[in-house]
Design a protein around this motif. Structure first.
Motif, PDB file in Angstrom:
ATOM      1  N   VAL A   1       9.667   7.555   2.518  1.00  0.00           N
ATOM      2  CA  VAL A   1       9.858   6.273   3.204  1.00  0.00           C
ATOM      3  C   VAL A   1      10.358   5.213   2.214  1.00  0.00           C
ATOM      4  O   VAL A   1      11.321   4.492   2.481  1.00  0.00           O
ATOM      5  CB  VAL A   1       8.537   5.793   3.861  1.00  0.00           C
TER       6      VAL A   1
ATOM      7  N   ILE B   1       5.286   9.246   2.106  1.00  0.00           N
ATOM      8  CA  ILE B   1       5.457   7.824   1.829  1.00  0.00           C
ATOM      9  C   ILE B   1       6.522   7.609   0.751  1.00  0.00           C
ATOM     10  O   ILE B   1       7.295   6.643   0.818  1.00  0.00           O
ATOM     11  CB  ILE B   1       4.091   7.220   1.417  1.00  0.00           C
TER      12      ILE B   1
ATOM     13  N   ALA C   1     -10.514   3.633   5.953  1.00  0.00           N
ATOM     14  CA  ALA C   1     -11.342   3.541   4.748  1.00  0.00           C
ATOM     15  C   ALA C   1     -12.098   2.222   4.741  1.00  0.00           C
ATOM     16  O   ALA C   1     -13.276   2.166   4.392  1.00  0.00           O
ATOM     17  CB  ALA C   1     -10.461   3.666   3.503  1.00  0.00           C
TER      18      ALA C   1
ATOM     19  N   PRO D   1      -8.036   4.981  -0.293  1.00  0.00           N
ATOM     20  CA  PRO D   1      -6.693   4.701   0.258  1.00  0.00           C
ATOM     21  C   PRO D   1      -6.371   3.206   0.306  1.00  0.00           C
ATOM     22  O   PRO D   1      -5.207   2.825   0.219  1.00  0.00           O
ATOM     23  CB  PRO D   1      -6.767   5.271   1.679  1.00  0.00           C
ATOM     24  N   ALA D   2      -7.390   2.368   0.450  1.00  0.00           N
ATOM     25  CA  ALA D   2      -7.121   0.929   0.579  1.00  0.00           C
ATOM     26  C   ALA D   2      -7.088   0.271  -0.791  1.00  0.00           C
ATOM     27  O   ALA D   2      -7.887  -0.590  -1.102  1.00  0.00           O
ATOM     28  CB  ALA D   2      -8.183   0.284   1.465  1.00  0.00           C
TER      29      ALA D   2
ATOM     30  N   TYR E   1      -5.711   8.917  -3.907  1.00  0.00           N
ATOM     31  CA  TYR E   1      -5.477   8.329  -2.586  1.00  0.00           C
ATOM     32  C   TYR E   1      -6.597   8.681  -1.625  1.00  0.00           C
ATOM     33  O   TYR E   1      -7.074   7.841  -0.862  1.00  0.00           O
ATOM     34  CB  TYR E   1      -4.127   8.796  -2.028  1.00  0.00           C
TER      35      TYR E   1
ATOM     36  N   ASP F   1       0.514  12.978   2.269  1.00  0.00           N
ATOM     37  CA  ASP F   1       0.862  11.594   2.592  1.00  0.00           C
ATOM     38  C   ASP F   1       1.716  10.974   1.502  1.00  0.00           C
ATOM     39  O   ASP F   1       2.657  10.241   1.768  1.00  0.00           O
ATOM     40  CB  ASP F   1      -0.420  10.767   2.762  1.00  0.00           C
TER      41      ASP F   1
ATOM     42  N   GLY G   1      -6.440   7.110   6.260  1.00  0.00           N
ATOM     43  CA  GLY G   1      -5.690   6.000   5.676  1.00  0.00           C
ATOM     44  C   GLY G   1      -6.533   4.792   5.345  1.00  0.00           C
ATOM     45  O   GLY G   1      -7.749   4.792   5.550  1.00  0.00           O
ATOM     46  N   PRO G   2      -5.888   3.747   4.840  1.00  0.00           N
ATOM     47  CA  PRO G   2      -6.582   2.549   4.374  1.00  0.00           C
ATOM     48  C   PRO G   2      -7.408   1.851   5.455  1.00  0.00           C
ATOM     49  O   PRO G   2      -8.535   1.435   5.178  1.00  0.00           O
ATOM     50  CB  PRO G   2      -5.443   1.623   3.929  1.00  0.00           C
TER      51      PRO G   2
ATOM     52  N   LEU H   1      14.523  11.592   6.671  1.00  0.00           N
ATOM     53  CA  LEU H   1      13.199  10.964   6.619  1.00  0.00           C
ATOM     54  C   LEU H   1      12.377  11.341   7.842  1.00  0.00           C
ATOM     55  O   LEU H   1      11.204  11.690   7.733  1.00  0.00           O
ATOM     56  CB  LEU H   1      13.338   9.440   6.535  1.00  0.00           C
TER      57      LEU H   1
ATOM     58  N   ASN I   1       0.827  -1.196   0.000  1.00  0.00           N
ATOM     59  CA  ASN I   1       0.000   0.000   0.000  1.00  0.00           C
ATOM     60  C   ASN I   1       0.873   1.262   0.000  1.00  0.00           C
ATOM     61  O   ASN I   1       0.554   2.253  -0.663  1.00  0.00           O
ATOM     62  CB  ASN I   1      -0.922  -0.014   1.221  1.00  0.00           C
ATOM     63  N   ALA I   2       1.984   1.213   0.745  1.00  0.00           N
ATOM     64  CA  ALA I   2       2.882   2.365   0.794  1.00  0.00           C
ATOM     65  C   ALA I   2       3.446   2.662  -0.595  1.00  0.00           C
ATOM     66  O   ALA I   2       3.476   3.813  -1.040  1.00  0.00           O
ATOM     67  CB  ALA I   2       4.015   2.108   1.783  1.00  0.00           C
TER      68      ALA I   2
ATOM     69  N   ILE J   1       8.756  13.052   7.855  1.00  0.00           N
ATOM     70  CA  ILE J   1       7.558  12.414   8.399  1.00  0.00           C
ATOM     71  C   ILE J   1       6.919  13.274   9.488  1.00  0.00           C
ATOM     72  O   ILE J   1       5.719  13.459   9.538  1.00  0.00           O
ATOM     73  CB  ILE J   1       7.883  11.026   8.990  1.00  0.00           C
ATOM     74  N   TYR J   2       7.764  13.763  10.378  1.00  0.00           N
ATOM     75  CA  TYR J   2       7.227  14.536  11.486  1.00  0.00           C
ATOM     76  C   TYR J   2       7.259  16.019  11.171  1.00  0.00           C
ATOM     77  O   TYR J   2       7.347  16.842  12.047  1.00  0.00           O
ATOM     78  CB  TYR J   2       7.983  14.222  12.780  1.00  0.00           C
TER      79      TYR J   2
END
Lengths: 296, 314
Positions: free
Chosen positions: A267, A264, B153, A54-55, A50, A260, B149-150, A235, A38-39, A239-240
């Motif tokens: 990452v 990502i 969702a 998102p899924a 997204y 996001d 996020g997923p 990184l 997913n990332a 991220i933060y």
């Protein structure tokens, strides 16, 4: 005979247990795999896509914008460079010290062997802690120096002990033969012993390389200047978002466009080398556990 | 050994020096490692003096004035520290109960697996996350569990309410255990698989002939066969009770869940690097933790010695 054992519920028939076990394991594997998958997908689709879904199971609206933005950030490039420097030097330095020490301690007996060994062993279980280390590095003038990240990680006692037991298993006759031909300990070490331990050396070189690649705490503590950040610290700052440890300039640069997808992408960029090489190197890593387990 | 003998026997001083000279190349090989350990491991131990001093940056560690146990007395009266200590113990004990058995189950299941190719693929997937830093893993998890996020969702698609998993004091500790299993259980299972591979196959053959089924073989042969490994690893984890997982907690934590997840290590970091630091006090907190850890280690080493016949280390 063999056939009958097989038929009588032997160890090779597939039964309900195999099916259930297999399903459990595959489910666990999917739970581990999916967030990574997913990332990667998140990093290559548009943010609109997204938010919509998102899924996802497959990418739609593919774009490389996130990566373009990430690679426009000079910190990613300098981060990569700094990390590669630390990994390369760290491996040579750490491995060199660890192997030399492992070999020395694998020799039968020499005056002071036990106290020196205990001196090393003790550091595995007791340390000065964070603040004294920080003050030491500060007093040595190593704040903001990549050198600090290399120097701190010399001998790894745990790897040293495993390597030591590897050297101990080499038959003594080899050493004696070399000694009769007039070789001293260093020649024996370099010419006779090291070549026999290549597989183990490869394994621990990989471990140390991954350790240095993943270091983030000490770099975060000791490196204050953005262009000296290692990749993990870059990184973390992405991220933060714009915490105090990021250069003001780079945080302003990102403030508005962070999504996001970009995080990502950062990452993915950071774990890319491990992701690419791990499947091929896995058996070497596993070997490290195996020898360690025998020791236990 | 040589050394003790050398000190007693007459004329043995010569022999001792001789042994030292014969080992000169060995010492040469040891030298770089010993020097770096003295500087970077023992150097900071000298800094532990700070725990008993009022640190003054201008005076340095040595000249700063002694204040005895004042830091430790203050420590025991600090509510934030008490809360960090409590969280550390709760999280560590829960890890022992919840996380510890999972790699055993995985190891047994993988050991029983008959499809070799699938097994290899599974093992690669299981062990992979171990090699990523908690920064990377947190980066992935934070966006995966985010309210946009997923996971949410999917919940929404199932008609459930969205939940903010990361900023929920009720679920955060559970999240720590779950993500730690997610990242590390596969790697830890390898050691059990090794132990299982070392069990005499004849035992299984005999059990089959006696008509023992799969579960009974696991219960009566596999588990007893890996018991020593389980004991050693359990005792080792028990000895690390004061380390509740700094890397993970530090990277997943946020202000909302801090009350339930601030552990000693994150607390030390917070008071030292995110506030006006009192180096002496911070050092005292660190020392408090190290001493308990070390004492636990000695106890656990004894325990392993009692169970398995030989200690883990010395």
């Amino acid at each position: 005979m063999i056939l009958t054992t097989k038929k009588q519920g032997g160890r090779n028939r597939i039964d309900a247990f195999d099916i259930v076990g297999c399903v459990v394991l595959i489910l666990f594997a999917l739970i581990i795999f999916y967030p990574f998958y997913n990332a990667v997908l998140t990093s290559i689709v548009t943010s609109k896509q997204y938010i919509l879904n998102p899924a996802m199971l497959y990418p739609r609206d593919v774009t490389l914008d996130n990566y373009r933005l990430i690679f426009e950030n000079p910190l990613i490039w300098s981060g990569y460079k700094n990390t590669l420097i630390v990994v390369a030097c760290g491996v040579v330095y750490g491995m060199g010290m660890t192997v030399c020490m492992a070999y020395a301690f694998s020799r039968k007996s020499f005056p002071g062997k036990r106290p020196l060994f205990l001196l090393v062993l003790f550091t595995m279980f007791f340390g000065g802690g964070l603040i004294p280390l920080y003050l030491l590095i500060k007093n040595m003038g190593l704040i903001n120096e990549l050198g600090a990240l290399i120097l701190i990680n010399g001998v790894v006692p745990y790897y040293m002990i495993i390597l030591k037991s590897g050297f101990e298993q080499i038959p003594e006759s080899l050493e004696e033969a070399a000694r009769i031909e007039g070789a001293n300990d260093i020649v024996i070490f370099a010419r006779v012993m090291l070549p026999l331990q290549m597989a183990m050396l490869a394994t621990f070189t990989l471990f140390i390389a991954v350790d240095r690649w993943n270091d983030w705490f000490l770099p975060m503590l000791f490196i204050k200047e953005g262009r000296k950040f290692t990749l993990q610290v870059v990184l973390r700052s992405i991220i933060y978002e714009a915490t105090s440890d990021v250069d003001a300039a780079s945080s302003a640069y990102y403030e508005n466009i962070f999504s996001d997808g970009i995080k990502i992408a950062a990452v993915v960029v950071t774990m890319l080398p491990i992701m690419c090489f791990y499947p091929f190197l896995q058996k070497h890593f596993v070997k490290g556990v195996l020898v360690g387990a025998v020791k236990m | 050994m040589n050394m003790t003998a050398g000190a007693v026997l007459p004329g043995s001083r010569r022999r001792f020096m001789r042994a030292v000279w014969d080992s000169r190349y060995i010492y040469l090989l040891l030298l770089p490692g010993i020097v770096s350990i003295l500087i970077f491991s023992y150097g900071p131990m000298y800094g532990l003096l700070l725990a008993f001093k009022k640190f003054n940056a201008g005076l340095g560690i040595l000249s700063s004035p002694w204040i005895g146990m004042a830091h430790f007395r203050r420590l025991l009266g600090t509510p934030d520290f008490a809360s960090a200590l409590r969280n550390t113990l709760i999280i560590s004990f829960s890890r022992l109960i919840i996380e510890f058995p999972i790699p055993i189950v995985l190891g047994v299941l993988l050991g029983e697996m008959k499809f070799q190719k699938t097994k290899r693929v599974l093992q690669t997937v299981f062990t992979f996350p171990h090699f990523l830093s908690w920064i990377i893993v947190s980066g992935i998890l934070i966006s995966f569990l985010d309210s946009n996020g997923p996971v949410n969702a999917i919940l929404a698609a199932l008609g459930r309410d969205k939940i903010n998993i990361l900023a929920n004091t009720k679920t955060f500790r559970g999240l720590l255990y779950a993500t730690s299993i997610w990242k590390g259980a596969g790697w830890s299972s390898i050691i059990y698989m090794t132990a299982i591979a070392g069990i005499d196959p004849q035992l299984y053959e005999a059990a089959v002939i006696d008509g023992a089924g799969r579960l009974r073989r696991i219960w009566h042969i596999t588990l007893p066969g890996i018991k020593p490994t389980i004991v050693v690893l359990f005792v080792l984890s028990a000895g690390r009770i004061m380390n509740a997982g700094f890397d993970q907690v530090f990277n997943l934590q946020n202000a909302v869940v801090r009350p339930v997840s601030e552990i000693i290590d994150t607390y030390v970091y917070r008071i030292t690097f995110e506030a006006v630091p009192d180096f002496g006090f911070s050092t005292a907190v660190g020392l408090f933790k190290s001493v308990i850890n070390f004492a636990l280690l000695l106890v656990t080493n004894r325990l392993v010695k009692a169970v398995n016949g030989s200690g883990l280390f010395v």
